[in-house]
Design an enzyme around this catalytic site. Sequence first.
Site, short mmCIF file in Angstrom:
data_model
loop_
_atom_site.label_atom_id
_atom_site.label_comp_id
_atom_site.label_asym_id
_atom_site.label_seq_id
_atom_site.Cartn_x
_atom_site.Cartn_y
_atom_site.Cartn_z
N PRO A 115 12.89 3.84 2.84
CA PRO A 115 12.04 4.83 3.53
C PRO A 115 12.47 6.26 3.22
CG PRO A 115 13.59 3.83 5.06
CD PRO A 115 13.75 3.11 3.76
N GLU A 172 8.08 -2.79 -9.62
CA GLU A 172 6.93 -3.62 -9.31
C GLU A 172 5.68 -2.76 -9.25
OE1 GLU A 172 6.84 -7.07 -9.10
OE2 GLU A 172 4.88 -6.16 -9.46
N LYS A 230 7.77 4.45 -12.85
CA LYS A 230 7.22 3.90 -11.60
C LYS A 230 6.75 5.03 -10.68
CE LYS A 230 6.47 1.44 -8.00
NZ LYS A 230 5.62 0.33 -7.77
N LEU A 231 7.59 6.05 -10.52
CA LEU A 231 7.20 7.18 -9.67
C LEU A 231 5.98 7.88 -10.26
CD1 LEU A 231 10.61 8.94 -8.78
CD2 LEU A 231 9.40 7.19 -7.52
N CYS A 234 3.88 3.49 -0.73
CA CYS A 234 4.42 4.07 -1.97
C CYS A 234 3.96 5.47 -2.33
CB CYS A 234 4.08 3.14 -3.14
SG CYS A 234 5.05 1.65 -3.12
C1 UDX Z 1 0.12 1.26 -4.99
C2 UDX Z 1 0.01 1.11 -6.51
O1 UDX Z 1 -1.37 0.88 -6.85
C3 UDX Z 1 0.87 -0.04 -7.00
O2 UDX Z 1 0.84 -0.10 -8.42
C4 UDX Z 1 2.31 0.19 -6.53
O3 UDX Z 1 3.14 -0.89 -6.92
C5 UDX Z 1 2.37 0.37 -5.03
O4 UDX Z 1 1.49 1.43 -4.63
P1 UDX Z 1 -0.89 0.02 -2.88
O5 UDX Z 1 -0.27 1.12 -2.10
O6 UDX Z 1 -0.66 -1.39 -2.45
O7 UDX Z 1 -0.40 0.08 -4.41
O8 UDX Z 1 -2.48 0.23 -2.90
P2 UDX Z 1 -3.52 1.01 -3.81
O9 UDX Z 1 -4.61 0.09 -4.16
O10 UDX Z 1 -2.90 1.75 -4.92
O11 UDX Z 1 -4.14 2.07 -2.77
C6 UDX Z 1 -3.36 3.10 -2.19
C7 UDX Z 1 -4.23 3.94 -1.28
O12 UDX Z 1 -5.19 4.69 -2.01
C8 UDX Z 1 -5.02 3.12 -0.25
O13 UDX Z 1 -5.01 3.79 1.00
C9 UDX Z 1 -6.42 3.09 -0.83
O14 UDX Z 1 -7.43 2.91 0.15
C10 UDX Z 1 -6.49 4.46 -1.48
N1 UDX Z 1 -7.48 4.52 -2.58
C11 UDX Z 1 -7.28 3.80 -3.72
C12 UDX Z 1 -8.60 5.34 -2.45
O15 UDX Z 1 -8.79 6.02 -1.42
N2 UDX Z 1 -9.48 5.40 -3.48
C13 UDX Z 1 -9.33 4.69 -4.64
O16 UDX Z 1 -10.19 4.81 -5.53
C14 UDX Z 1 -8.19 3.85 -4.75
#
Ligand code: UDX
Length: 479
Positions: A96, A171, A226-227, A282
């Site tokens: 965190p 990941e 990754k970042l 993330c």
């Molecule tokens: C993200 C990365 O995609 C992934 O590769 C990494 O390992 C972890 O972080 P995650 O946080 O699980 O994954 O979800 P993701 O689908 O990326 O969405 C993140 C946020 O962006 C969500 O709140 C989603 O609703 C928002 N989002 C995503 C949008 O508002 N619009 C989009 O077009 C895509």
Amino acid sequence: MVLEIKNICCIGAGYVGGPTMAVIADKCPHIQINVVDTNQERIEAWNSDDLTKLPIFEPGLDEIIRRTRGNNLNFSCDVEANIKKAEMIFISVNTPTKEKGVGAGQASNLKFVEVCARKVAQHAVGHTIVIEKSTLPVRTAEVIQNILEAYQENNPDIKEKPTFDVLSNPEFLAEGTAINDLENPDRVLIGGQNQNAINALSEIYFNWVPKEQILHTNIWSSELAKLTSNAFLAQRVSSINAIAAICESTGANVREVARAIGTDSRIGSRFLDSGPGFGGSCFKKDILNLVYLSRHFGLNEVADFWEVVVDLNNWHQHRISRIVVKNLFGNVTSKKICILGFAFKANTNDTRESAAINICKDLIEEGAILFINDPKVIPEQISKDLGLNESKELKNIEYEKIFSVSGSWCFERNILKAVENADAIILLTEWDKYTKIDWKLVEKKMRKPAWVFDTRSSLDKKEISNTNLNLWVIGEGTN
Ligand code: UDX
Ligand code: ADP
């Protein structure tokens, strides 16, 4: 020579460790995998006979757990014994953002990683490959390596000294699509120095990932990639949300703009959906890590550039609450508002950094009475996220009395009850079930004038426009 791995230990049975190890176990029946966690409740949930009780909801995960658990996949709290047995150890604990001290609010708190590294140093036997899986600040591998080496310096009498290689293998799974992302990754990234260790890990992925999709880099590039990957994705979401605000003011439609730019192959169509603001564990954390790193190296302009992505996201979330209040005649005190969706995106029970948290807090602060619905998030989690004292959570609802308690919330599983006498509905998470709502029926139940605010642009606009409900859609404004 490639080291043959027969026993893997994964420390941390969370959103990353659990699904990742389940898929490795499924694809590599010849490898024994032990996932360990200090949180006993979590381990019990992973071991639950009832697969709907797994600690995380992820489509397709239950089937894999059914196939692997008890065969070559085990979940336990016995961290030490499983470290001892392993030739390869994945560190998948949470990191965190620091709340206090140097770097507070931006740098990652590495205390859990450090505890793990010390445990590994103390209990590992023979040669062990240690892999950082959690998203970590650049140069964390060095910290892990130092801890592993320092343990031996502190204990010169150890007879058979264990040896270590540290690799970075970030990941890239996204929640809600984790199983598909793990089974069909765009790429697998392995950063490290020792080729034998890199080969041993690559060999595991070769069981289902084509060779050309496994990228080898130095360890710092892997950590920074990754970042950077998350920062680029988050930046796209903030960019389209900024354009959504312009669309609402000018009469343009953000979905049309997104389609128009997304067909440019240099830009691409994904991550251009305007929403209530990005959430998840993330994006914000990783960008703030980049900001911290940049400032550390005196790159203030670079830090400012990335920080704006997070600032815009915060502004955007509060902008939505302000739009709701403005349309309800500038006053939501004692008005009932139904919230559809609390998870940070669909198909997950995760609420970390969900836009719903800020938006609900704003509305409660304004005196609204929220009836919150989500198919997978449990009320206890919402309670923790809203961080309000007990009296703000309405229990044992008595509908006649409820309107006397302004600035409060309750959880309501039944959507039709949640909308009864409500002045507004706000869709915050794009769950499929909300696209099937019978708007004619909903209209009858609500108090008029009634509003629907669709922050995901995912509701059936045509159906809603056949009713007398007022509709506001993200990146379009009032229809
Ligand atoms: C993200 C990365 O995609 C992934 O590769 C990494 O390992 C972890 O972080 P995650 O946080 O699980 O994954 O979800 P993701 O689908 O990326 O969405 C993140 C946020 O962006 C969500 O709140 C989603 O609703 C928002 N989002 C995503 C949008 O508002 N619009 C989009 O077009 C895509
Ligand atoms: P992520 O999304 O990165 O997987 P989670 O918070 O879902 O993060 O999971 C991290 C897990 O790591 C938690 O279940 C936590 O209990 C576990 N954990 C943290 N520190 C340790 C430790 N020292 N030993 C074992 N497990 C740990």
